[in-house]
Design an enzyme around this catalytic site. Structure first.
Site, mmCIF file in Angstrom:
data_model
loop_
_atom_site.group_PDB
_atom_site.id
_atom_site.type_symbol
_atom_site.label_atom_id
_atom_site.label_comp_id
_atom_site.label_asym_id
_atom_site.label_seq_id
_atom_site.Cartn_x
_atom_site.Cartn_y
_atom_site.Cartn_z
ATOM 1 N N ASN A 178 0.976 -1.065 0.039
ATOM 2 C CA ASN A 178 -0.042 0.054 0.107
ATOM 3 C C ASN A 178 0.850 1.228 -0.109
ATOM 4 O O ASN A 178 0.349 2.080 -0.618
ATOM 5 C CB ASN A 178 -0.968 0.130 1.062
ATOM 6 C CG ASN A 178 -0.327 0.104 2.745
ATOM 7 O OD1 ASN A 178 0.784 -0.335 2.805
ATOM 8 N ND2 ASN A 178 -0.787 0.563 3.413
ATOM 9 N N LYS A 201 11.893 -7.890 1.476
ATOM 10 C CA LYS A 201 11.044 -8.529 0.633
ATOM 11 C C LYS A 201 9.710 -7.571 0.491
ATOM 12 O O LYS A 201 8.884 -7.520 1.401
ATOM 13 C CB LYS A 201 10.528 -9.843 1.164
ATOM 14 C CG LYS A 201 9.838 -10.780 0.431
ATOM 15 C CD LYS A 201 8.751 -11.650 0.990
ATOM 16 C CE LYS A 201 7.503 -11.086 1.118
ATOM 17 N NZ LYS A 201 6.816 -10.440 -0.130
ATOM 18 N N PRO A 202 9.551 -6.732 -0.823
ATOM 19 C CA PRO A 202 8.491 -6.306 -0.898
ATOM 20 C C PRO A 202 7.183 -7.128 -1.126
ATOM 21 O O PRO A 202 7.553 -8.252 -1.622
ATOM 22 C CB PRO A 202 8.926 -5.477 -2.120
ATOM 23 C CG PRO A 202 9.987 -6.230 -2.649
ATOM 24 C CD PRO A 202 10.564 -6.977 -1.853
ATOM 25 N N ASP A 203 6.180 -6.659 -1.090
ATOM 26 C CA ASP A 203 5.063 -7.522 -1.570
ATOM 27 C C ASP A 203 5.171 -7.757 -3.186
ATOM 28 O O ASP A 203 5.471 -6.813 -4.134
ATOM 29 C CB ASP A 203 3.551 -6.693 -1.304
ATOM 30 C CG ASP A 203 2.572 -7.520 -1.634
ATOM 31 O OD1 ASP A 203 1.776 -8.029 -0.537
ATOM 32 O OD2 ASP A 203 2.366 -7.679 -2.899
ATOM 33 N N SER A 204 4.792 -8.849 -3.588
ATOM 34 C CA SER A 204 4.963 -9.222 -5.001
ATOM 35 C C SER A 204 4.377 -8.306 -6.118
ATOM 36 O O SER A 204 4.832 -8.444 -7.106
ATOM 37 C CB SER A 204 4.359 -10.591 -4.977
ATOM 38 O OG SER A 204 5.421 -11.387 -4.555
ATOM 39 N N SER A 253 -0.651 -7.015 7.886
ATOM 40 C CA SER A 253 -2.004 -7.559 8.309
ATOM 41 C C SER A 253 -1.695 -8.043 9.863
ATOM 42 O O SER A 253 -0.567 -8.506 9.929
ATOM 43 C CB SER A 253 -2.824 -8.335 7.528
ATOM 44 O OG SER A 253 -2.146 -9.430 7.280
ATOM 45 N N GLU A 274 4.125 -3.379 12.330
ATOM 46 C CA GLU A 274 3.191 -2.296 12.237
ATOM 47 C C GLU A 274 1.834 -2.760 11.371
ATOM 48 O O GLU A 274 2.362 -3.323 10.388
ATOM 49 C CB GLU A 274 3.912 -1.071 11.437
ATOM 50 C CG GLU A 274 4.952 -0.547 12.304
ATOM 51 C CD GLU A 274 4.664 0.138 13.176
ATOM 52 O OE1 GLU A 274 3.712 0.415 13.620
ATOM 53 O OE2 GLU A 274 5.796 0.506 13.948
ATOM 54 N N LEU A 275 0.811 -3.027 12.103
ATOM 55 C CA LEU A 275 -0.291 -3.886 11.591
ATOM 56 C C LEU A 275 -1.439 -2.959 11.484
ATOM 57 O O LEU A 275 -1.341 -1.964 11.203
ATOM 58 C CB LEU A 275 -0.561 -5.166 12.711
ATOM 59 C CG LEU A 275 0.690 -5.750 13.018
ATOM 60 C CD1 LEU A 275 0.664 -6.692 14.019
ATOM 61 C CD2 LEU A 275 1.608 -6.526 12.064
ATOM 62 N N CYS A 308 -2.892 2.485 6.234
ATOM 63 C CA CYS A 308 -3.156 1.662 7.369
ATOM 64 C C CYS A 308 -3.763 2.711 8.424
ATOM 65 O O CYS A 308 -4.415 2.173 9.410
ATOM 66 C CB CYS A 308 -1.840 0.998 7.956
ATOM 67 S SG CYS A 308 -0.333 2.243 8.206
HETATM 68 P P1 NAD Z 1 -0.148 -9.111 4.508
HETATM 69 O O1 NAD Z 1 0.064 -9.424 5.794
HETATM 70 O O2 NAD Z 1 -0.964 -9.750 3.662
HETATM 71 O O3 NAD Z 1 1.391 -8.853 3.802
HETATM 72 C C1 NAD Z 1 2.407 -8.139 4.113
HETATM 73 C C2 NAD Z 1 3.698 -8.505 3.677
HETATM 74 O O4 NAD Z 1 4.007 -9.932 4.089
HETATM 75 C C3 NAD Z 1 3.851 -8.958 2.034
HETATM 76 O O5 NAD Z 1 5.079 -8.740 1.398
HETATM 77 C C4 NAD Z 1 3.501 -10.358 2.058
HETATM 78 O O6 NAD Z 1 3.939 -11.012 0.654
HETATM 79 C C5 NAD Z 1 4.208 -10.891 3.350
HETATM 80 N N1 NAD Z 1 3.711 -12.047 3.724
HETATM 81 C C6 NAD Z 1 2.502 -12.543 3.597
HETATM 82 N N2 NAD Z 1 2.374 -13.865 4.197
HETATM 83 C C7 NAD Z 1 3.547 -14.098 4.896
HETATM 84 C C8 NAD Z 1 4.148 -15.099 5.817
HETATM 85 N N3 NAD Z 1 3.324 -16.142 6.013
HETATM 86 N N4 NAD Z 1 5.441 -15.014 5.999
HETATM 87 C C9 NAD Z 1 6.116 -13.680 5.876
HETATM 88 N N5 NAD Z 1 5.624 -12.802 4.894
HETATM 89 C C10 NAD Z 1 4.409 -12.932 4.516
HETATM 90 O O7 NAD Z 1 -0.726 -7.543 4.319
HETATM 91 P P2 NAD Z 1 -1.519 -6.754 3.397
HETATM 92 O O8 NAD Z 1 -2.931 -7.386 3.147
HETATM 93 O O9 NAD Z 1 -0.786 -7.095 1.693
HETATM 94 O O10 NAD Z 1 -1.409 -5.390 3.709
HETATM 95 C C11 NAD Z 1 -2.502 -4.769 4.313
HETATM 96 C C12 NAD Z 1 -2.314 -4.527 5.687
HETATM 97 O O11 NAD Z 1 -1.148 -4.090 6.060
HETATM 98 C C13 NAD Z 1 -3.750 -3.977 6.242
HETATM 99 O O12 NAD Z 1 -3.960 -4.639 7.488
HETATM 100 C C14 NAD Z 1 -2.931 -2.672 6.775
HETATM 101 O O13 NAD Z 1 -3.763 -1.846 7.925
HETATM 102 C C15 NAD Z 1 -1.613 -3.091 7.046
HETATM 103 N N6 NAD Z 1 -0.533 -1.921 7.272
HETATM 104 C C16 NAD Z 1 -0.196 -1.646 8.192
HETATM 105 C C17 NAD Z 1 0.776 -0.591 8.420
HETATM 106 C C18 NAD Z 1 1.294 0.239 9.708
HETATM 107 O O14 NAD Z 1 2.220 0.926 9.791
HETATM 108 N N7 NAD Z 1 0.525 -0.179 10.791
HETATM 109 C C19 NAD Z 1 1.205 0.182 7.099
HETATM 110 C C20 NAD Z 1 0.603 -0.528 6.002
HETATM 111 C C21 NAD Z 1 -0.214 -1.279 6.208
#
Ligand code: NAD
Length: 536
Positions: A178, A201-204, A253, A274-275, A308
């Site tokens: 995001n 590791k950025p999101d794919s 997340s 940071e979730l 977020c």
């Molecule tokens: P996600 O948790 O699905 O993915 C985030 C990252 O984790 C990606 O790079 C993904 O490839 C990786 N990932 C997924 N599964 C994994 C695993 N089992 N082991 C290691 N890495 C793994 O999150 P998302 O849905 O892509 O992002 C949105 C979420 O992020 C929302 O809940 C948002 O609120 C939160 N967010 C929080 C902040 C903050 O600063 N608090 C900032 C941005 C986004």
């Protein structure tokens, strides 16, 4: 081991990009040598990356396997040793040069962010601004924060005690899609200023902003591969990253955060998360209506609500409801939803179909159970298949998904409340605790309410930028919204192991033989009593 791929293997598909697109990607990312690969003999698995803005294929990039991650960390460890020994003033010079390079190339960087994420240009600029501010803050303040500090020792005068901050080693960063630039760069820069090397590791879905950061860092003179990017699935790379890292910084997340917390706990390495959130805003009866309405629009719909810290709930005092709601809706309805790269759009398409489905599901579920749509509520396919109008609901009840679940899209629910007390208790009635806001003309009352909000950041008379932009102050979540902090002293010190060195003069601490244990205990006891008596 070779650390680069041959360009033959990099079947970039720039064909569908216009001239401007080619220029941005050609100039910043990806270069074959930027992509981590450990086995150039075998054909890498290529993944096609599609633009969230234009739907065209941006490029194909090679992914990495979990079994290759250790080699990337070994390389990071080697590079990190020299970096940890680099004078902090030299680190500062290089990071400030990175900021200059970023500011020079910012238009190309904005193109890349918009392409891969789809957000409007104004929201993309917030990312550039954030990275520049963060980097500057840590470049200018790291030396002071991390300087060894003398503190009172065990025995006055006889013990000289010093605190040292030792770099962790290799910091693994896992980031979401995001805020692909901010979340690739800002945490990394803090860790780099603290003397660590990085594997990110950025999101794919959004690797290009991360690769652009790498290109900019190296162009600015930071050591090659001090910041490495691995591309691949989180499920496959997450475990090996935690296995090899000395510290993990995760943003994403709460669900994934829990998985990573378990794995980091098992490995006994530091972990920062940071979730997610279900952020709420309070509009007090004395709120400045027009300012609050404008601030609320920004707080709900920046980056198409895929922020977020964006607001998904607004609690409005009954005495101001009839003035605030029309002012807010007027502004929401005026927002320009476009899939364009100029500065006119207020909101862009969502990142992917799953996000669209989630927003639609929350709206449909709420409407089926009696909620009313006050604005938006649907896609605008003439703009894009993922262009969702900014949407406002009311009459939302606890049985609806949107009531308690994070939507992470352009959707906000309005609730009428009778009092500040009711607003506060509803704001806190969630397992999340990321960001919040209070609008009021009475700053004293707002500040006294703020301390009762269960959230890591509280903005008074702003939605999110005031707290987020206060880089000197820590930012992080309460409850299920996170562990640890970014920004401020906390956001830097976490990337170090804190060491105490105590030097004892004249005699070691313990009962001298000539005195005996009993008399020694008496001396200590007298000392404790004196401390109490004289408030030492
Ligand atoms: P996600 O948790 O699905 O993915 C985030 C990252 O984790 C990606 O790079 C993904 O490839 C990786 N990932 C997924 N599964 C994994 C695993 N089992 N082991 C290691 N890495 C793994 O999150 P998302 O849905 O892509 O992002 C949105 C979420 O992020 C929302 O809940 C948002 O609120 C939160 N967010 C929080 C902040 C903050 O600063 N608090 C900032 C941005 C986004």
């Amino acid at each position: 081991m070779t650390d680069t791929l041959s360009s033959k293997n990099l079947a970039f598909k720039f064909a569908q990009l216009d001239k401007r697109g080619r220029r941005a990607l050609d100039s910043l990312a990806p270069r074959p040598q930027d992509l981590c690969s450990t086995n150039p003999q075998s054909e890498p698995v290529m993944e096609s990356k599609t633009s969230a803005l234009t739907d065209s294929v941006i490029a194909e990039l090679p992914t990495i396997k979990g079994s290759d991650v250790a080699v990337v960390f070994d390389r990071a460890r080697e590079i990190g040793k020299a970096w940890a020994a680099t004078d902090i003033r030299e680190r500062k010079r290089l990071v400030l040069s990175f900021v200059d390079t970023l500011l020079k190339e910012y238009e190309a960087v904005l193109d890349i962010i918009q392409w891969e994420n789809g957000k409007n240009r104004g929201s993309a600029y917030e990312e550039v601004y954030d990275v520049a501010m963060n980097s500057r803050y840590y470049a200018l303040h790291a030396e002071r924060i991390l300087r060894s500090k003398s503190v009172a020792g065990a025995v006055p005068v006889l013990t000289k005690t010093q605190i040292n901050f030792v770099p962790k080693g290799v910091v693994g960063i896992i980031s979401p899609w995001n805020y692909p630039l901010t979340l690739a760069a800002s945490d990394a820069i803090a860790a780099i200023m603290a003397g660590n090397s990085i594997v990110l590791k950025p999101d794919s879905q959004t690797p290009f902003s991360a690769l652009a950061i790498k290109a900019l860092m190296e162009r600015a003179g930071l050591p090659r591969n001090l910041f490495q990017v691995v591309i691949g699935s989180g499920r496959e790379l997450g475990g090996p990253m935690i296995e090899n890292a000395n510290y993990i910084m995760f943003t994403g997340s709460s669900q994934t955060g829990r998985t990573i917390a378990r794995q980091s706990g098992e490995k006994l390495i530091g972990f920062s998360a940071e979730l997610g959130g279900k952020n709420a805003m309070i509009i007090r009866a004395d709120a400045p209506v027009e300012r609050a309405a404008a601030g609320a629009v920004k707080a709900c719909f920046s980056s198409s609500g895929q922020l977020c810290i964006s607001m998904e709930r607004i609690y409005i005092h009954k005495d101001i409801w009839d003035r605030f709601v029309p002012a807010f809706l007027k502004r929401v309805k005026e927002m320009k939803l476009e899939a364009s790269m100029d500065w006119k759009a207020d909101i862009g398409p969502l990142i992917n179909d799953a996000q669209v489905e989630k927003v639609a599901e929350h709206i449909n579920d709420a409407v089926a159970k009696g909620a009313k749509v006050l604005a938006g509520g649907h896609l605008v396919p003439e703009v894009s298949n993922r262009a969702f109008l900014p949407t406002v609901l009311t009459d939302v009840t606890p049985d609806m998904k949107v009531f308690g679940e994070e939507t992470f899209g352009p959707l906000v629910s309005l609730y009428k409340v009778d009092s500040d007390e009711q607003a506060l208790s509803l704001v806190n009635a969630t397992n999340y605790g990321l960001n919040s806001a209070i609008w009021s003309d009475d700053l004293k009352i707002a500040q006294s309410m703020a301390i009762r909000v269960e959230a890591g950041t509280v903005n008074i008379n702003d939605g999110y930028a005031a707290a987020w932009g206060s880089i000197h102050a820590p930012s992080g979540g309460f409850k299920d919204s996170g562990l640890s902090h970014r920004h401020g002293v906390e956001g830097l010190v976490k990337y170090t192991d804190v060491q105490t060195v105590a030097t004892q003069r004249l005699m070691h601490i313990g009962a001298p033989k000539w005195l005996g244990e009993k008399a020694w205990a008496k001396v200590l006891h007298t000392y404790l009593r004196a401390q109490r008596r004289f408030d030492l």
